[in-house]
Motif scaffolding. Structure first.
Motif, mmCIF file in Angstrom:
data_model
loop_
_atom_site.group_PDB
_atom_site.id
_atom_site.type_symbol
_atom_site.label_atom_id
_atom_site.label_comp_id
_atom_site.label_asym_id
_atom_site.label_seq_id
_atom_site.Cartn_x
_atom_site.Cartn_y
_atom_site.Cartn_z
ATOM 1 N N ALA A 39 61.990 33.018 84.946
ATOM 2 C CA ALA A 39 62.826 33.732 83.973
ATOM 3 C C ALA A 39 62.455 35.203 83.941
ATOM 4 N N GLY A 40 61.167 35.501 84.024
ATOM 5 C CA GLY A 40 60.730 36.895 84.029
ATOM 6 C C GLY A 40 61.261 37.658 85.227
ATOM 7 N N VAL A 41 61.242 37.005 86.399
ATOM 8 C CA VAL A 41 61.756 37.648 87.613
ATOM 9 C C VAL A 41 63.255 37.907 87.490
ATOM 10 N N LEU A 42 64.008 36.897 87.030
ATOM 11 C CA LEU A 42 65.460 37.042 86.924
ATOM 12 C C LEU A 42 65.847 38.077 85.872
ATOM 13 N N ILE A 43 65.134 38.081 84.749
ATOM 14 C CA ILE A 43 65.416 39.062 83.698
ATOM 15 C C ILE A 43 65.101 40.468 84.197
ATOM 16 N N ASN A 44 64.026 40.591 84.964
ATOM 17 C CA ASN A 44 63.672 41.903 85.518
ATOM 18 C C ASN A 44 64.729 42.392 86.508
ATOM 19 N N LEU A 45 65.264 41.459 87.313
ATOM 20 C CA LEU A 45 66.308 41.834 88.260
ATOM 21 C C LEU A 45 67.571 42.307 87.536
ATOM 22 N N ALA A 46 67.882 41.620 86.435
ATOM 23 C CA ALA A 46 69.118 41.939 85.723
ATOM 24 C C ALA A 46 68.962 43.115 84.762
ATOM 25 N N PHE A 47 67.820 43.197 84.089
ATOM 26 C CA PHE A 47 67.665 44.191 83.018
ATOM 27 C C PHE A 47 66.415 45.049 83.176
ATOM 28 N N GLY A 48 65.794 45.008 84.349
ATOM 29 C CA GLY A 48 64.545 45.743 84.548
ATOM 30 C C GLY A 48 64.660 47.228 84.303
ATOM 31 N N GLY A 49 65.862 47.774 84.453
ATOM 32 C CA GLY A 49 66.052 49.199 84.214
ATOM 33 C C GLY A 49 65.856 49.602 82.771
ATOM 34 N N LEU A 50 65.887 48.615 81.860
ATOM 35 C CA LEU A 50 65.691 48.904 80.439
ATOM 36 C C LEU A 50 64.219 48.924 80.044
ATOM 37 N N VAL A 51 63.349 48.526 80.975
ATOM 38 C CA VAL A 51 61.913 48.496 80.686
ATOM 39 C C VAL A 51 61.270 49.784 81.167
ATOM 40 N N ASP A 52 60.510 50.419 80.290
ATOM 41 C CA ASP A 52 59.810 51.637 80.659
ATOM 42 C C ASP A 52 58.675 51.264 81.613
ATOM 43 N N LYS A 53 58.762 51.713 82.857
ATOM 44 C CA LYS A 53 57.779 51.326 83.876
ATOM 45 C C LYS A 53 56.406 51.914 83.602
ATOM 46 N N ASP A 54 56.344 53.041 82.917
ATOM 47 C CA ASP A 54 55.059 53.672 82.614
ATOM 48 C C ASP A 54 54.400 53.087 81.373
ATOM 49 N N ASN A 55 55.218 52.614 80.431
ATOM 50 C CA ASN A 55 54.684 52.071 79.185
ATOM 51 C C ASN A 55 55.685 51.077 78.611
ATOM 52 N N VAL A 56 55.409 49.793 78.807
ATOM 53 C CA VAL A 56 56.334 48.767 78.344
ATOM 54 C C VAL A 56 56.519 48.819 76.833
ATOM 55 N N PHE A 57 55.547 49.434 76.117
ATOM 56 C CA PHE A 57 55.602 49.513 74.657
ATOM 57 C C PHE A 57 56.260 50.799 74.166
ATOM 58 N N ALA A 58 57.022 51.464 75.037
ATOM 59 C CA ALA A 58 57.629 52.748 74.666
ATOM 60 C C ALA A 58 58.673 52.600 73.579
ATOM 61 N N ASN A 59 59.433 51.506 73.584
ATOM 62 C CA ASN A 59 60.474 51.283 72.574
ATOM 63 C C ASN A 59 60.734 49.798 72.432
ATOM 64 N N GLY A 60 61.526 49.449 71.438
ATOM 65 C CA GLY A 60 61.742 48.044 71.125
ATOM 66 C C GLY A 60 62.410 47.256 72.233
ATOM 67 N N LEU A 61 63.433 47.835 72.859
ATOM 68 C CA LEU A 61 64.149 47.135 73.919
ATOM 69 C C LEU A 61 63.252 46.891 75.120
ATOM 70 N N SER A 62 62.433 47.886 75.448
ATOM 71 C CA SER A 62 61.496 47.739 76.556
ATOM 72 C C SER A 62 60.509 46.605 76.292
#
Length: 300
Positions: A39-62
């Protein structure tokens, strides 16, 4: 009184799981872990652009996409599994065996140190949305991991005829093993080893909280408050915050891991007894006539 469904009235799928066993508890955990990772791999493929690569805790959506969403998927899969077995009412109902008064000490340790961590958080250093994301992710973690280990694993072990000490130890080992997967993410093996020891001890306390409160909801809530308190204070049990400036109680709060590991020794020594499978699940030992099933051994 609710009638107990007879084995010949059950599907082959339910008969298989209703007999319980340690390897079935391990199988459920392994399949869950694999599906969670997928699930993590598939979610990353679909929505990975919404995750801050430098800091996953940058915002709520990330935070939610990077941490909470895969666990939410895992939670849904566990609920569907429970529905297929018709176990949800059983898992969330009153426990077939209660605990001793001293088990409340473990609950108090977790609760007090969680409150100390929350009181020590550098709230000004956190994005408000990220805090919400962490709390929501914590709820998902508490629900999924407790349903898996203190729910399904404990139930399968009890149905397999194991005594309560074995139920506690094996379910806690499964819980700890789930966290050993951090090795595959490149984390330091020493840090992973310390994390596994801590999570085993934490699993023991979650088992005692299940016993003494009598309901799975309470260890879920305790667990759901633990991970966010760890993350918000300093990045988690296996990380440290970079630019965070925790409050003066942080030094005391950081003693929590030691308190958890030390208290876990007590249940390992004193927990004993066995659930009466005939009374709890309608299961009889084939070597004993159903009319002469002995009462359950005293449980502490």
């Amino acid at each position: 009184m609710e009638s107990i469904e007879q084995p010949n009235e059950q599907s082959a799928w339910r008969r298989f799981w209703n007999r319980g066993g340690w390897w079935k508890a391990l199988l459920v955990a392994a399949v869950y872990y694999g599906l969670y990772q997928l699930a993590g791999v598939l979610i990353n493929l679909a929505f990975g652009g919404l995750v801050d690569k430098d800091n996953v805790f940058a915002n709520g959506l990330s935070v939610f996409i990077g941490i909470g969403a895969p666990i939410l998927v895992g939670s849904i899969l566990l609920v569907l599994f429970g529905l297929s077995l018709r176990w949800l009412k059983e898992l969330f109902g009153r426990q077939p065996v209660r605990g001793s008064w001293w088990m409340w000490i473990g609950v108090a340790i977790v609760l007090v140190f969680n409150l100390l961590r929350f009181a020590s958080v550098d709230w000004a250093g956190w994005n408000a949305g990220a805090v919400v994301g962490v709390l929501i992710s914590g709820l998902c973690i508490g629900f999924a991991e407790e349903l898996l280990t203190r729910g399904f694993a404990v139930n399968l072990l009890r149905r397999g005829g194991y005594g309560e000490r074995s139920v506690m130890l094996l379910s806690s080992l499964i819980f700890a093993a789930l966290h050993s997967g951090n090795l595959f993410t490149g984390q330091n093996p020493l840090v992973v080893g310390i994390t596994v020891v801590y999570t085993f001890a934490f699993g023991v306390i979650m088992y005692t909280s299940l016993r003494v409160t009598g309901n799975l909801i309470w260890p879920m809530l305790l667990h759901a408050s633990t991970d966010p308190s760890l993350i918000l204070l300093g990045g988690g049990i296996d990380a440290t915050g970079g630019n965070l400036h925790p409050g003066p109680l942080a030094g005391v709060a950081n003693l929590a891991n030691w308190a958890v590991m030390l208290f876990a020794i007590i249940p390992i020594i004193f927990v004993r007894g066995r659930v009466d499978r005939a009374a709890a699940y309608g299961m009889h030992d084939p070597a004993i006539p159903a009319t002469s099933v002995p009462p359950a051994a005293p449980v502490s």
